[in-house]
Scaffold this motif. Structure first.
Motif, PDB file in Angstrom:
ATOM      1  N   LEU A  23       0.831  -1.215   0.000  1.00 32.45           N
ATOM      2  CA  LEU A  23       0.000   0.000   0.000  1.00 32.45           C
ATOM      3  C   LEU A  23       0.861   1.259   0.000  1.00 32.45           C
ATOM      4  N   LEU A  24       1.923   1.238   0.767  1.00 32.57           N
ATOM      5  CA  LEU A  24       2.828   2.386   0.838  1.00 32.57           C
ATOM      6  C   LEU A  24       3.492   2.636  -0.516  1.00 32.57           C
ATOM      7  N   ALA A  25       3.983   1.575  -1.140  1.00 33.48           N
ATOM      8  CA  ALA A  25       4.615   1.717  -2.458  1.00 33.48           C
ATOM      9  C   ALA A  25       3.620   2.289  -3.464  1.00 33.48           C
ATOM     10  N   SER A  26       2.391   1.819  -3.416  1.00 29.74           N
ATOM     11  CA  SER A  26       1.353   2.319  -4.321  1.00 29.74           C
ATOM     12  C   SER A  26       1.099   3.805  -4.075  1.00 29.74           C
ATOM     13  N   GLU A  27       0.992   4.175  -2.823  1.00 30.20           N
ATOM     14  CA  GLU A  27       0.748   5.577  -2.441  1.00 30.20           C
ATOM     15  C   GLU A  27       1.888   6.486  -2.901  1.00 30.20           C
ATOM     16  N   LEU A  28       3.118   6.003  -2.777  1.00 32.36           N
ATOM     17  CA  LEU A  28       4.300   6.806  -3.125  1.00 32.36           C
ATOM     18  C   LEU A  28       4.660   6.732  -4.610  1.00 32.36           C
ATOM     19  N   GLY A  29       4.122   5.714  -5.304  1.00 37.77           N
ATOM     20  CA  GLY A  29       4.525   5.499  -6.691  1.00 37.77           C
ATOM     21  C   GLY A  29       5.912   4.872  -6.779  1.00 37.77           C
ATOM     22  N   TRP A  30       6.297   4.113  -5.745  1.00 34.28           N
ATOM     23  CA  TRP A  30       7.597   3.452  -5.687  1.00 34.28           C
ATOM     24  C   TRP A  30       7.431   1.989  -6.051  1.00 34.28           C
ATOM     25  N   LYS A  31       8.534   1.342  -6.365  1.00 31.51           N
ATOM     26  CA  LYS A  31       8.546  -0.085  -6.663  1.00 31.51           C
ATOM     27  C   LYS A  31       8.439  -0.870  -5.351  1.00 31.51           C
ATOM     28  N   PHE A  32       7.734  -2.005  -5.380  1.00 33.39           N
ATOM     29  CA  PHE A  32       7.555  -2.817  -4.180  1.00 33.39           C
ATOM     30  C   PHE A  32       8.144  -4.209  -4.371  1.00 33.39           C
ATOM     31  N   TYR A  33       8.864  -4.662  -3.361  1.00 35.60           N
ATOM     32  CA  TYR A  33       9.369  -6.029  -3.317  1.00 35.60           C
ATOM     33  C   TYR A  33       8.942  -6.665  -2.010  1.00 35.60           C
ATOM     34  N   ASP A  34       8.451  -7.896  -2.082  1.00 41.40           N
ATOM     35  CA  ASP A  34       8.174  -8.693  -0.896  1.00 41.40           C
ATOM     36  C   ASP A  34       9.302  -9.710  -0.801  1.00 41.40           C
ATOM     37  N   ALA A  35      10.104  -9.594   0.254  1.00 40.97           N
ATOM     38  CA  ALA A  35      11.284 -10.462   0.407  1.00 40.97           C
ATOM     39  C   ALA A  35      10.919 -11.937   0.390  1.00 40.97           C
ATOM     40  N   ASP A  36       9.715 -12.283   0.858  1.00 35.72           N
ATOM     41  CA  ASP A  36       9.302 -13.691   0.859  1.00 35.72           C
ATOM     42  C   ASP A  36       9.331 -14.289  -0.544  1.00 35.72           C
ATOM     43  N   ASP A  37       9.097 -13.463  -1.561  1.00 28.74           N
ATOM     44  CA  ASP A  37       9.099 -13.943  -2.944  1.00 28.74           C
ATOM     45  C   ASP A  37      10.491 -14.372  -3.412  1.00 28.74           C
ATOM     46  N   TYR A  38      11.529 -13.999  -2.662  1.00 25.29           N
ATOM     47  CA  TYR A  38      12.913 -14.266  -3.066  1.00 25.29           C
ATOM     48  C   TYR A  38      13.578 -15.358  -2.230  1.00 25.29           C
ATOM     49  N   HIS A  39      12.829 -15.967  -1.310  1.00 18.92           N
ATOM     50  CA  HIS A  39      13.388 -17.082  -0.544  1.00 18.92           C
ATOM     51  C   HIS A  39      13.665 -18.246  -1.484  1.00 18.92           C
ATOM     52  N   PRO A  40      14.842 -18.858  -1.376  1.00 16.58           N
ATOM     53  CA  PRO A  40      15.079 -20.069  -2.161  1.00 16.58           C
ATOM     54  C   PRO A  40      14.145 -21.190  -1.692  1.00 16.58           C
ATOM     55  N   GLU A  41      13.920 -22.142  -2.546  1.00 14.70           N
ATOM     56  CA  GLU A  41      13.007 -23.241  -2.237  1.00 14.70           C
ATOM     57  C   GLU A  41      13.418 -23.986  -0.967  1.00 14.70           C
ATOM     58  N   PRO A  60      22.586 -15.502   2.220  1.00 17.52           N
ATOM     59  CA  PRO A  60      22.553 -15.400   0.745  1.00 17.52           C
ATOM     60  C   PRO A  60      21.268 -14.712   0.245  1.00 17.52           C
ATOM     61  N   TRP A  61      20.155 -14.976   0.912  1.00 11.67           N
ATOM     62  CA  TRP A  61      18.866 -14.352   0.572  1.00 11.67           C
ATOM     63  C   TRP A  61      18.946 -12.840   0.775  1.00 11.67           C
ATOM     64  N   LEU A  62      19.518 -12.399   1.906  1.00 11.19           N
ATOM     65  CA  LEU A  62      19.656 -10.969   2.188  1.00 11.19           C
ATOM     66  C   LEU A  62      20.620 -10.298   1.214  1.00 11.19           C
ATOM     67  N   CYS A  63      21.694 -10.999   0.855  1.00 10.08           N
ATOM     68  CA  CYS A  63      22.642 -10.448  -0.126  1.00 10.08           C
ATOM     69  C   CYS A  63      21.961 -10.228  -1.475  1.00 10.08           C
ATOM     70  N   ASN A  64      21.143 -11.169  -1.886  1.00  8.17           N
ATOM     71  CA  ASN A  64      20.390 -11.035  -3.131  1.00  8.17           C
ATOM     72  C   ASN A  64      19.456  -9.823  -3.061  1.00  8.17           C
ATOM     73  N   LEU A  65      18.773  -9.661  -1.931  1.00 11.77           N
ATOM     74  CA  LEU A  65      17.876  -8.517  -1.759  1.00 11.77           C
ATOM     75  C   LEU A  65      18.655  -7.204  -1.795  1.00 11.77           C
ATOM     76  N   HIS A  66      19.832  -7.178  -1.177  1.00 13.06           N
ATOM     77  CA  HIS A  66      20.683  -5.980  -1.221  1.00 13.06           C
ATOM     78  C   HIS A  66      21.013  -5.621  -2.668  1.00 13.06           C
ATOM     79  N   ASP A  67      21.404  -6.624  -3.446  1.00 11.49           N
ATOM     80  CA  ASP A  67      21.757  -6.370  -4.847  1.00 11.49           C
ATOM     81  C   ASP A  67      20.569  -5.794  -5.626  1.00 11.49           C
ATOM     82  N   ILE A  68      19.372  -6.310  -5.374  1.00  8.29           N
ATOM     83  CA  ILE A  68      18.165  -5.814  -6.045  1.00  8.29           C
ATOM     84  C   ILE A  68      17.904  -4.362  -5.645  1.00  8.29           C
TER      85      ILE A  68
END
Length: 187
Positions: A23-41, A60-68
């Motif tokens: 909701l915040l990203a939508s309000e601000l017009g910013w891009k949104f990422y949900d970290a759960d979507d990037y968890h490895p299987e 490794p998951w947090l490092c990937n999120l940092h890079d994004i």
């Protein structure tokens, strides 16, 4: 301090990170990422079996999120990330990459350099009772309610010198969004 290039909406599972972040990203017009979507299987399977993740699972998951985040912020895109980020070390990795912690991210041949970004941490906090009640009503999520206690035990709430605000989950979503928007206007 300049306005942040990224917002981290953090807290234990069930605190409302994904809802507030989207909701915040939508309000601000910013891009949104949900970290759960990037968890490895492997992480999803482990949590699905009721086994809490450890640092070796998360780094490794947090490092990937940092890079994004860094990629988007470097290209001028503002970002909202919903991520548990329970420990200070995890938030440091999100803002500083591999230099954010004593542990190393896999660099796959990249030059090691300090890559930091401005990040406002929004900590959605609440009691175990309130949040566990929310989790019991949630359907179809890989994080079972039984792991909530381990998240509360792991939680290191943000503290100075981190750039953060803490908001109670007892507020309704529109009040939470309004508080964050007001904070951003002051930055």
């Amino acid at each position: 301090m300049a306005a942040p290039g990224a917002l981290l909406v953090m807290g234990v599972s069930g605190s409302g990170k994904s809802t507030v972040g989207a909701l915040l990203a939508s309000e601000l017009g910013w891009k949104f990422y949900d970290a759960d979507d990037y968890h490895p299987e492997e992480n999803r399977k482990k949590m699905g079996k009721g086994i809490p993740l450890n640092d070796q699972d998360r780094i490794p998951w947090l490092c990937n999120l940092h890079d994004i985040l860094l990629r988007d912020v470097a290209s001028g895109q503002h970002v909202v990330l919903a991520c548990s980020a329970l420990k200070k070390m995890y938030r440091d990795i999100l803002t500083q990459g591999k230099d954010g912690a004593a542990l190393k991210c896999e660099e796959s041949g990249k030059e090691a350099k300090r890559a930091e970004m401005q990040l406002l941490v929004v900590h959605l906090s609440g009691s175990f009772e309130v949040i566990s009640g929310r989790l019991l009503k949630r359907k179809g999520h890989f994080m079972p309610p039984e792991l909530l206690q381990s998240q509360f035990e792991t939680l290191e709430p943000p503290a100075a010198p981190e750039n953060f605000i803490q908001i109670s989950v007892d507020k309704n979503v529109s009040e939470i969004i309004a508080t964050i928007m007001e904070t951003l206007k002051m930055k």
